[in-house]
Scaffold this active site. Structure first.
Site, PDB file in Angstrom:
ATOM      1  N   ASP A 100       8.721  23.205 -10.673  1.00  0.00           N
ATOM      2  CA  ASP A 100       8.226  22.110  -9.886  1.00  0.00           C
ATOM      3  C   ASP A 100       8.295  22.751  -8.352  1.00  0.00           C
ATOM      4  O   ASP A 100       8.838  23.819  -8.193  1.00  0.00           O
ATOM      5  CB  ASP A 100       9.417  20.994  -9.769  1.00  0.00           C
TER       6      ASP A 100
ATOM      7  N   ASN B 287      20.148  11.759 -10.376  1.00  0.00           N
ATOM      8  CA  ASN B 287      19.399  10.497 -11.214  1.00  0.00           C
ATOM      9  C   ASN B 287      18.743  10.737 -12.493  1.00  0.00           C
ATOM     10  O   ASN B 287      17.907   9.871 -13.079  1.00  0.00           O
ATOM     11  CB  ASN B 287      18.208  10.024 -10.137  1.00  0.00           C
TER      12      ASN B 287
ATOM     13  N   GLU C 180      10.834  11.967 -12.391  1.00  0.00           N
ATOM     14  CA  GLU C 180      11.644  11.330 -11.693  1.00  0.00           C
ATOM     15  C   GLU C 180      11.672   9.820 -12.690  1.00  0.00           C
ATOM     16  O   GLU C 180      11.081   9.611 -13.637  1.00  0.00           O
ATOM     17  CB  GLU C 180      11.224  10.646 -10.545  1.00  0.00           C
TER      18      GLU C 180
ATOM     19  N   HIS D  33      16.828  13.292 -13.317  1.00  0.00           N
ATOM     20  CA  HIS D  33      15.439  13.763 -13.256  1.00  0.00           C
ATOM     21  C   HIS D  33      15.278  15.383 -14.066  1.00  0.00           C
ATOM     22  O   HIS D  33      16.479  16.086 -14.105  1.00  0.00           O
ATOM     23  CB  HIS D  33      14.816  13.808 -12.051  1.00  0.00           C
TER      24      HIS D  33
HETATM   25  C1  GLP Z   1      16.063  19.897  -8.289  1.00  0.00           C
HETATM   26  C2  GLP Z   1      15.032  20.196  -9.098  1.00  0.00           C
HETATM   27  C3  GLP Z   1      15.206  20.646 -10.287  1.00  0.00           C
HETATM   28  C4  GLP Z   1      16.645  20.976 -10.313  1.00  0.00           C
HETATM   29  C5  GLP Z   1      17.476  19.733 -10.300  1.00  0.00           C
HETATM   30  C6  GLP Z   1      18.880  19.900 -10.331  1.00  0.00           C
HETATM   31  O1  GLP Z   1      15.848  18.653  -7.227  1.00  0.00           O
HETATM   32  N1  GLP Z   1      13.534  19.499  -8.622  1.00  0.00           N
HETATM   33  O2  GLP Z   1      14.329  21.501 -10.837  1.00  0.00           O
HETATM   34  O3  GLP Z   1      16.795  21.618 -11.773  1.00  0.00           O
HETATM   35  O4  GLP Z   1      16.960  19.207  -9.275  1.00  0.00           O
HETATM   36  O5  GLP Z   1      19.350  20.684  -9.152  1.00  0.00           O
HETATM   37  P1  GLP Z   1      20.514  21.587  -8.957  1.00  0.00           P
HETATM   38  O6  GLP Z   1      20.562  22.688  -9.675  1.00  0.00           O
HETATM   39  O7  GLP Z   1      20.697  22.342  -7.472  1.00  0.00           O
HETATM   40  O8  GLP Z   1      21.672  20.283  -9.089  1.00  0.00           O
END
Ligand code: GLP
Length: 244
Positions: A67, A136, A143, A138
Protein backbone atom coordinates in the site's frame (compact mmCIF):
# COMPACT_ATOMS: atom_id res chain seq x y z
CA UNK A 1 -5.62 -19.16 11.56
CA UNK A 2 -2.85 -20.22 13.87
CA UNK A 3 -2.22 -17.82 16.73
CA UNK A 4 0.94 -17.71 18.84
CA UNK A 5 1.18 -15.34 21.78
CA UNK A 6 4.76 -14.60 22.71
CA UNK A 7 6.16 -13.03 25.88
CA UNK A 8 7.88 -10.35 23.85
CA UNK A 9 7.69 -8.68 20.49
CA UNK A 10 11.29 -9.75 19.92
CA UNK A 11 10.18 -13.39 20.03
CA UNK A 12 7.41 -12.66 17.53
CA UNK A 13 9.84 -10.90 15.20
CA UNK A 14 12.31 -13.81 15.40
CA UNK A 15 9.52 -16.30 14.70
CA UNK A 16 8.27 -14.26 11.74
CA UNK A 17 11.81 -14.06 10.33
CA UNK A 18 12.25 -17.83 10.71
CA UNK A 19 9.02 -18.51 8.84
CA UNK A 20 10.01 -16.11 6.06
CA UNK A 21 13.39 -17.81 5.74
CA UNK A 22 11.77 -21.26 5.63
CA UNK A 23 9.35 -20.12 2.91
CA UNK A 24 12.07 -18.57 0.75
CA UNK A 25 14.28 -21.63 1.13
CA UNK A 26 11.41 -23.76 -0.17
CA UNK A 27 10.75 -21.36 -3.05
CA UNK A 28 13.76 -19.11 -3.73
CA UNK A 29 11.88 -17.19 -6.42
CA UNK A 30 8.94 -16.35 -4.15
CA UNK A 31 6.79 -13.31 -4.76
CA UNK A 32 6.76 -11.51 -1.42
CA UNK A 33 4.69 -8.66 -0.06
CA UNK A 34 5.90 -7.01 3.11
CA UNK A 35 3.80 -4.39 4.88
CA UNK A 36 5.56 -1.19 5.81
CA UNK A 37 4.64 0.53 9.09
CA UNK A 38 6.45 0.19 12.40
CA UNK A 39 5.61 -3.41 13.21
CA UNK A 40 7.78 -5.34 10.71
CA UNK A 41 10.94 -3.24 11.22
CA UNK A 42 12.52 -5.57 13.80
CA UNK A 43 11.78 -8.58 11.57
CA UNK A 44 13.55 -6.76 8.73
CA UNK A 45 16.63 -6.17 10.92
CA UNK A 46 16.74 -9.87 11.76
CA UNK A 47 16.42 -10.80 8.09
CA UNK A 48 19.26 -8.43 7.16
CA UNK A 49 21.51 -10.03 9.79
CA UNK A 50 20.61 -13.53 8.61
CA UNK A 51 21.31 -12.48 5.05
CA UNK A 52 24.78 -11.22 6.07
CA UNK A 53 25.45 -14.67 7.51
CA UNK A 54 24.24 -16.21 4.21
CA UNK A 55 21.31 -17.88 5.96
CA UNK A 56 18.89 -16.40 3.46
CA UNK A 57 19.12 -15.21 -0.13
CA UNK A 58 16.42 -12.89 -1.47
CA UNK A 59 18.12 -12.22 -4.80
CA UNK A 60 15.65 -14.32 -6.81
CA UNK A 61 12.56 -13.05 -5.01
CA UNK A 62 10.15 -10.49 -6.41
CA UNK A 63 8.69 -7.87 -4.07
CA UNK A 64 5.37 -6.18 -4.47
CA UNK A 65 4.25 -3.20 -2.41
CA UNK A 66 1.19 -3.59 -0.19
CA UNK A 67 0.00 0.00 0.00
CA UNK A 68 0.97 3.66 -0.24
CA UNK A 69 -0.28 7.10 0.59
CA UNK A 70 -1.49 8.80 -2.59
CA UNK A 71 1.02 11.37 -3.82
CA UNK A 72 4.01 9.80 -2.10
CA UNK A 73 6.93 7.77 -3.35
CA UNK A 74 10.27 6.58 -2.02
CA UNK A 75 11.54 10.16 -1.80
CA UNK A 76 8.96 10.97 0.87
CA UNK A 77 10.41 10.15 4.28
CA UNK A 78 7.88 8.04 6.13
CA UNK A 79 6.09 6.71 3.05
CA UNK A 80 5.64 2.95 2.75
CA UNK A 81 8.14 2.78 -0.09
CA UNK A 82 10.75 4.85 1.71
CA UNK A 83 10.35 2.65 4.79
CA UNK A 84 10.82 -0.54 2.82
CA UNK A 85 13.76 0.77 0.78
CA UNK A 86 15.57 2.15 3.82
CA UNK A 87 14.91 -0.69 6.23
CA UNK A 88 15.10 -3.64 3.84
CA UNK A 89 15.69 -3.30 0.11
CA UNK A 90 18.81 -1.12 0.25
CA UNK A 91 20.51 -3.12 3.05
CA UNK A 92 19.71 -6.34 1.17
CA UNK A 93 20.83 -4.85 -2.14
CA UNK A 94 17.61 -5.94 -3.88
CA UNK A 95 17.61 -5.17 -7.59
CA UNK A 96 15.08 -2.49 -8.51
CA UNK A 97 13.91 -4.80 -11.32
CA UNK A 98 12.57 -7.12 -8.62
CA UNK A 99 10.56 -4.43 -6.79
CA UNK A 100 7.07 -3.40 -7.86
CA UNK A 101 5.20 -0.52 -6.24
CA UNK A 102 2.16 1.53 -7.14
CA UNK A 103 3.16 4.81 -8.78
CA UNK A 104 0.87 7.03 -6.74
CA UNK A 105 1.81 10.06 -8.86
CA UNK A 106 0.37 8.50 -11.99
CA UNK A 107 -2.40 10.50 -13.65
CA UNK A 108 -4.33 7.26 -14.01
CA UNK A 109 -4.43 5.32 -10.76
CA UNK A 110 -6.83 2.74 -12.19
CA UNK A 111 -4.13 1.78 -14.67
CA UNK A 112 -1.69 1.53 -11.75
CA UNK A 113 -4.06 -0.83 -9.98
CA UNK A 114 -4.39 -2.97 -13.10
CA UNK A 115 -0.61 -2.97 -13.56
CA UNK A 116 0.01 -4.37 -10.08
CA UNK A 117 -2.91 -6.82 -10.35
CA UNK A 118 -1.37 -8.14 -13.58
CA UNK A 119 2.11 -8.50 -12.08
CA UNK A 120 0.62 -10.60 -9.28
CA UNK A 121 -1.58 -12.61 -11.67
CA UNK A 122 1.47 -13.37 -13.82
CA UNK A 123 3.02 -15.04 -10.77
CA UNK A 124 -0.15 -16.98 -9.96
CA UNK A 125 -0.59 -15.50 -6.51
CA UNK A 126 1.61 -13.90 -3.90
CA UNK A 127 3.64 -16.59 -2.16
CA UNK A 128 4.21 -14.84 1.13
CA UNK A 129 2.77 -11.78 2.84
CA UNK A 130 3.89 -10.23 6.09
CA UNK A 131 1.06 -8.05 7.37
CA UNK A 132 0.57 -5.61 10.19
CA UNK A 133 -2.89 -4.58 11.30
CA UNK A 134 -4.39 -1.15 11.85
CA UNK A 135 -6.08 -0.11 15.08
CA UNK A 136 -9.32 -0.01 13.10
CA UNK A 137 -8.72 -3.52 11.77
CA UNK A 138 -7.42 -2.53 8.37
CA UNK A 139 -5.05 -4.68 6.31
CA UNK A 140 -2.86 -2.58 4.06
CA UNK A 141 -5.30 0.21 3.29
CA UNK A 142 -8.29 -2.13 3.14
CA UNK A 143 -10.37 0.01 5.42
CA UNK A 144 -13.60 -0.87 7.26
CA UNK A 145 -16.37 -1.37 4.71
CA UNK A 146 -14.03 -2.78 2.02
CA UNK A 147 -15.31 -5.52 -0.27
CA UNK A 148 -13.79 -8.90 0.48
CA UNK A 149 -13.64 -9.41 -3.31
CA UNK A 150 -11.46 -6.38 -3.93
CA UNK A 151 -8.25 -6.36 -5.92
CA UNK A 152 -6.03 -3.25 -6.05
CA UNK A 153 -7.94 -0.06 -5.45
CA UNK A 154 -7.77 3.57 -4.41
CA UNK A 155 -9.39 4.37 -1.10
CA UNK A 156 -10.56 7.31 0.99
CA UNK A 157 -8.77 6.74 4.26
CA UNK A 158 -10.66 6.46 7.53
CA UNK A 159 -10.27 9.13 10.20
CA UNK A 160 -8.38 6.64 12.39
CA UNK A 161 -5.89 5.90 9.63
CA UNK A 162 -5.35 9.59 8.87
CA UNK A 163 -4.71 10.34 12.53
CA UNK A 164 -2.56 7.31 13.39
CA UNK A 165 -0.65 7.69 10.10
CA UNK A 166 0.86 10.99 11.25
CA UNK A 167 3.32 8.96 13.35
CA UNK A 168 5.32 8.06 10.23
CA UNK A 169 6.11 11.64 9.29
CA UNK A 170 8.29 14.35 10.78
CA UNK A 171 5.80 17.17 10.28
CA UNK A 172 2.03 17.09 9.98
CA UNK A 173 0.97 15.68 6.59
CA UNK A 174 -2.28 15.89 4.70
CA UNK A 175 -3.33 12.23 4.45
CA UNK A 176 -6.57 11.62 2.66
CA UNK A 177 -6.24 8.80 0.17
CA UNK A 178 -4.35 5.57 -0.21
CA UNK A 179 -3.81 2.82 -2.75
CA UNK A 180 -3.65 -0.79 -1.74
CA UNK A 181 -3.66 -4.40 -2.77
CA UNK A 182 -7.10 -5.87 -2.19
CA UNK A 183 -8.47 -8.39 0.26
CA UNK A 184 -8.60 -10.88 -2.61
CA UNK A 185 -4.81 -10.68 -2.97
CA UNK A 186 -4.48 -11.38 0.75
CA UNK A 187 -6.92 -14.30 0.69
CA UNK A 188 -5.22 -15.77 -2.38
CA UNK A 189 -1.71 -15.52 -0.93
CA UNK A 190 -0.21 -18.91 -0.18
CA UNK A 191 1.22 -17.98 3.21
CA UNK A 192 0.25 -15.12 5.51
CA UNK A 193 2.17 -13.94 8.54
CA UNK A 194 0.50 -11.35 10.74
CA UNK A 195 2.38 -9.41 13.38
CA UNK A 196 0.73 -7.31 16.09
CA UNK A 197 2.29 -5.64 19.07
CA UNK A 198 1.08 -3.32 21.81
CA UNK A 199 -2.10 -2.56 23.68
CA UNK A 200 -3.44 -0.25 20.94
CA UNK A 201 -3.96 -3.28 18.70
CA UNK A 202 -5.90 -5.33 21.25
CA UNK A 203 -9.39 -4.68 19.89
CA UNK A 204 -8.34 -5.35 16.28
CA UNK A 205 -6.59 -8.54 17.41
CA UNK A 206 -9.72 -9.66 19.24
CA UNK A 207 -11.82 -9.11 16.09
CA UNK A 208 -9.19 -10.91 13.99
CA UNK A 209 -9.29 -14.03 16.15
CA UNK A 210 -12.75 -14.19 17.73
CA UNK A 211 -14.85 -11.56 15.96
CA UNK A 212 -17.73 -12.13 13.60
CA UNK A 213 -16.47 -12.09 10.01
CA UNK A 214 -17.50 -8.68 8.78
CA UNK A 215 -16.02 -6.06 6.51
CA UNK A 216 -16.42 -3.58 9.36
CA UNK A 217 -13.33 -5.34 10.75
CA UNK A 218 -11.34 -6.33 7.64
CA UNK A 219 -8.90 -8.37 9.77
CA UNK A 220 -11.73 -10.77 10.66
CA UNK A 221 -11.54 -12.28 7.15
CA UNK A 222 -8.16 -13.77 8.05
CA UNK A 223 -10.10 -16.43 10.00
CA UNK A 224 -10.95 -17.98 6.62
CA UNK A 225 -7.36 -18.25 5.36
CA UNK A 226 -5.92 -21.78 5.36
CA UNK A 227 -2.31 -20.83 6.01
CA UNK A 228 -2.25 -17.78 8.25
CA UNK A 229 0.13 -17.53 11.19
CA UNK A 230 -0.31 -14.66 13.65
CA UNK A 231 2.46 -13.75 16.08
CA UNK A 232 1.24 -11.51 18.90
CA UNK A 233 2.75 -10.07 22.02
CA UNK A 234 0.90 -10.26 25.33
CA UNK A 235 -0.34 -6.67 25.14
CA UNK A 236 -1.87 -7.08 21.69
CA UNK A 237 -3.39 -10.41 22.76
CA UNK A 238 -4.74 -9.27 26.15
CA UNK A 239 -8.43 -9.42 25.16
CA UNK A 240 -8.08 -12.96 23.80
CA UNK A 241 -7.50 -14.43 27.25
CA UNK A 242 -10.58 -12.69 28.61
CA UNK A 243 -12.61 -14.24 25.80
CA UNK A 244 -11.59 -17.80 26.66
C1 GLP B 1 -0.62 1.25 8.24
C2 GLP B 1 -0.38 0.57 6.90
C3 GLP B 1 -0.42 -0.92 7.00
C4 GLP B 1 0.23 -1.32 8.28
C5 GLP B 1 -0.70 -0.92 9.40
C6 GLP B 1 -0.09 -1.07 10.77
O1 GLP B 1 -1.43 2.37 8.10
N1 GLP B 1 -1.28 1.01 5.90
O2 GLP B 1 0.19 -1.50 5.90
O3 GLP B 1 0.46 -2.70 8.32
O4 GLP B 1 -1.20 0.38 9.20
O5 GLP B 1 0.94 -0.15 10.94
P1 GLP B 1 1.95 -0.20 12.16
O6 GLP B 1 2.76 -1.43 11.99
O7 GLP B 1 2.79 1.05 12.04
O8 GLP B 1 1.14 -0.24 13.41
Amino acid sequence: MNVKVNDSFEESSLAAADLIIETVKEKPDSMICFAAGSTPIRTFEILINKSKSSLIDFSNCTFVGLDEWIGMDKNDKGSCQETLYTSLFVPLNISSQNIHFFNTKSSNLRVECKKIDQIIANNGNIDLMLLGIGQNGHLGFNEPGVSFDSFSHVVNLSEVTKTVGQKYFEGSRELSMGITLGIRHILDAKCLIVLASGIKKNKAVYEMVHGKITNEWPVSILQTHKNCQAFLDKEAACLLNEAQ
